[in-house]
Design a protein around this motif. Structure first.
Motif, PDB file in Angstrom:
ATOM      1  N   ALA A   1       0.834  -1.211   0.000  1.00 55.78           N
ATOM      2  CA  ALA A   1       0.000   0.000   0.000  1.00 55.78           C
ATOM      3  C   ALA A   1       0.865   1.257   0.000  1.00 55.78           C
ATOM      4  O   ALA A   1       0.567   2.240  -0.686  1.00 55.78           O
ATOM      5  N   GLY A   2       1.964   1.212   0.769  1.00 51.61           N
ATOM      6  CA  GLY A   2       2.870   2.361   0.788  1.00 51.61           C
ATOM      7  C   GLY A   2       3.525   2.575  -0.562  1.00 51.61           C
ATOM      8  O   GLY A   2       3.649   3.725  -1.031  1.00 51.61           O
ATOM      9  N   LEU A   3       3.937   1.515  -1.219  1.00 53.93           N
ATOM     10  CA  LEU A   3       4.531   1.633  -2.550  1.00 53.93           C
ATOM     11  C   LEU A   3       3.547   2.233  -3.547  1.00 53.93           C
ATOM     12  O   LEU A   3       3.911   3.057  -4.387  1.00 53.93           O
ATOM     13  N   MET A   4       2.301   1.807  -3.450  1.00 54.88           N
ATOM     14  CA  MET A   4       1.290   2.315  -4.386  1.00 54.88           C
ATOM     15  C   MET A   4       0.974   3.781  -4.129  1.00 54.88           C
ATOM     16  O   MET A   4       0.800   4.565  -5.067  1.00 54.88           O
ATOM     17  N   GLN A   5       0.885   4.149  -2.846  1.00 52.00           N
ATOM     18  CA  GLN A   5       0.526   5.530  -2.529  1.00 52.00           C
ATOM     19  C   GLN A   5       1.623   6.509  -2.924  1.00 52.00           C
ATOM     20  O   GLN A   5       1.340   7.607  -3.407  1.00 52.00           O
ATOM     21  N   PHE A   6       2.870   6.119  -2.721  1.00 50.44           N
ATOM     22  CA  PHE A   6       3.974   7.031  -3.008  1.00 50.44           C
ATOM     23  C   PHE A   6       4.635   6.746  -4.354  1.00 50.44           C
ATOM     24  O   PHE A   6       5.617   7.391  -4.717  1.00 50.44           O
ATOM     25  N   GLY A   7       4.090   5.776  -5.071  1.00 47.70           N
ATOM     26  CA  GLY A   7       4.619   5.460  -6.386  1.00 47.70           C
ATOM     27  C   GLY A   7       3.496   5.356  -7.393  1.00 47.70           C
ATOM     28  O   GLY A   7       2.748   6.307  -7.596  1.00 47.70           O
ATOM     29  N   GLN A   8       3.362   4.202  -8.015  1.00 46.75           N
ATOM     30  CA  GLN A   8       2.319   3.983  -9.010  1.00 46.75           C
ATOM     31  C   GLN A   8       1.544   2.722  -8.673  1.00 46.75           C
ATOM     32  O   GLN A   8       2.006   1.848  -7.927  1.00 46.75           O
ATOM     33  N   ALA A   9       0.348   2.606  -9.263  1.00 46.83           N
ATOM     34  CA  ALA A   9      -0.513   1.470  -8.972  1.00 46.83           C
ATOM     35  C   ALA A   9       0.148   0.148  -9.339  1.00 46.83           C
ATOM     36  O   ALA A   9       0.018  -0.848  -8.617  1.00 46.83           O
ATOM     37  N   ASN A  10       0.893   0.138 -10.473  1.00 45.42           N
ATOM     38  CA  ASN A  10       1.463  -1.145 -10.905  1.00 45.42           C
ATOM     39  C   ASN A  10       2.621  -1.614 -10.018  1.00 45.42           C
ATOM     40  O   ASN A  10       3.141  -2.710 -10.209  1.00 45.42           O
ATOM     41  N   HIS A  11       3.008  -0.800  -9.016  1.00 46.25           N
ATOM     42  CA  HIS A  11       3.980  -1.261  -8.031  1.00 46.25           C
ATOM     43  C   HIS A  11       3.419  -2.441  -7.229  1.00 46.25           C
ATOM     44  O   HIS A  11       4.183  -3.196  -6.624  1.00 46.25           O
ATOM     45  N   PHE A  12       2.097  -2.580  -7.232  1.00 48.84           N
ATOM     46  CA  PHE A  12       1.460  -3.721  -6.583  1.00 48.84           C
ATOM     47  C   PHE A  12       2.003  -5.023  -7.156  1.00 48.84           C
ATOM     48  O   PHE A  12       2.449  -5.915  -6.428  1.00 48.84           O
TER      49      PHE A  12
END
Length: 429
Positions: free
Chosen positions: A346-357
């Protein structure tokens, strides 16, 4: 004989099916509702991790409560707690309240699964345990998929979806309360230190931690990801159902194959396949939904069996009297991974991009594959791998300890050992 046993446990199977539908609904429902309420991806991930914290506490605390007040009373109290926590979330839309209630839901659901699984296991004998477990798994998978589909026709912005989930839990009380089946007796399980597992079967420990983190990511934040790329509520439910459906199709074939070849090789194949599929999905958007669904099915087919493969591999290198305690240690290891997984992605997605999921999922599964290759180069295959058969893992958060012991019964005459009577793994083993 089997038909008689199935009739004898029909009430338990009915209850667990209803609970499975609720479990399938609530995770996706809360992720969607949190997105609608603009909680933020990171906050949503933290809220969803509360379930796994509660689940971990539940697997430790619930057995004590069961021994104190019995199975039926414990089931009633935990079902009431689960229904209460779900309804509170529909009334009080607040991140802190949701975190606390999600913790209570995880605690209650873990106890409910523990009760039903232990009860089922005591009803089975060695000749029918595998078949009974298969029936149980089919119902669990079907219920989880059904929960996603029910959510597809219930508006997550209103009260109805929460009410349906709470009603299902309350309705699950009826078969248990009217059952004439005698309650099983329990004893305290023996313990196996985590340090011993790290020294004996490090791949099993690494696999449990990482894969449970991946599962928590998908179940907790997967709906947020699907919504963020533009999928509708109905499409999000299909997205989640496809993942579970893929695992349902692949668990048994992969399990049977793993009994015939080096299980570590199967871990390499499944983890590598999951990593490739995660990358493919990271490149797909809402306009390519016709490709997303089959890709998610294949992703589930690759990664959902990995926890079970790791559990079976762990038991391959243990003595039979270590298996029950080892599973308890694996629960804690996997629980730690579950708690970390959702907030991390969730942190990666919030501070990066959705496809970081999917990028994070790709990296984690690749680590498992690479470490499995490393372990193959350092150690030979277990001498008698078939001394502990693969048992499939359902994607619900049920009691690993109870399900693992379903695969290997503890002899009744060993009364001086404190163990849970006749347990094994569903999830799981």
């Amino acid at each position: 004989m089997l038909k008689q046993q199935l009739r004898g446990v029909s009430s338990l199977l009915s209850s667990i099916t209803l609970i499975g539908i609720c479990v399938g609904m609530t995770s996706t429902l809360l992720s969607l509702r949190a997105t609608i309420e603009n909680f933020g991806t990171l906050v949503t991930g933290i809220i969803m991790s509360a379930y796994f914290i509660g689940y971990l506490f539940g697997t430790t605390r619930a057995p004590k409560d069961i021994r104190r007040v019995g199975y039926i009373r414990s089931f009633g109290g935990l079902a009431a707690l689960a229904a209460f926590s779900i309804l509170v979330q529909s009334i009080w839309i607040n991140p802190v309240v949701w975190f606390v209630m999600r913790f209570l839901t995880g605690f209650a659901i873990s106890g409910l699964f523990l009760i039903v699984e232990s009860w089922l296991n005591t009803m089975a004998d060695n000749r029918s345990r595998g078949t009974l477990l298969s029936v149980y798994l089919v119902l669990i998978y079907g219920a989880l998929v059904g929960g996603q589909l029910v959510l597809g026709i219930a508006d997550p912005t209103g009260f109805t979806a929460f009410a349906i989930a709470a009603l299902l839990i309350n309705f699950a009380l009826i078969p248990i309360l009217i059952s004439v089946t005698v309650e099983p007796t329990t004893h305290k399980p023996r313990k196996v230190p985590i340090k011993l597992l790290l020294n004996t079967v490090p791949l099993g420990v690494v696999n449990a931690f990482i894969m449970q983190a991946c599962y928590a990511m998908f179940y907790g934040v997967g709906p947020v990801y699907a919504s963020s790329i533009g999928l509708s509520v109905t499409q999000v439910t299909y997205f989640m159902a496809a993942f579970i459906f893929g695992g349902m199709l692949a668990q048994a074939p992969i399990g049977l194959l793993s009994d015939r070849v080096d299980r570590r090789l199967m871990i390499v194949i499944c983890a590598s396949g999951g990593s490739v599929l995660a990358y493919v999905l990271s490149q797909l958007g809402a306009t390519q939904v016709h490709l997303i669904y089959p890709a998610v099915i294949v992703l589930g087919a690759f990664i959902l069996p990995l926890y079970s493969l790791g559990m079976a591999h762990t038991n391959d290198y243990l003595e039979k009297d270590q298996m029950v305690g080892a599973t308890g240690a694996i629960i804690k290891i996997g629980g730690a991974g579950s708690i970390i997984g959702a907030p991390a992605v969730a942190g990666l997605m919030q501070f990066g991009q959705a496809n970081h999921f999917f990028y994070l999922l790709m990296v984690l599964t690749a680590i498992v594959a690479l470490y499995a290759i490393y372990r193959i180069s350092k150690r030979s295959k277990a001498e008698d791998q078939l001394h502990t058969n693969f048992a499939v893992l359902a994607p619900s958060q049920t009691s690993d300890e109870l399900l693992t012991t379903m695969a290997e019964s503890v002899p009744e005459e060993e009364e001086d050992e404190e163990v849970v009577t006749g347990n094994a793994v569903l999830r799981r083993k």
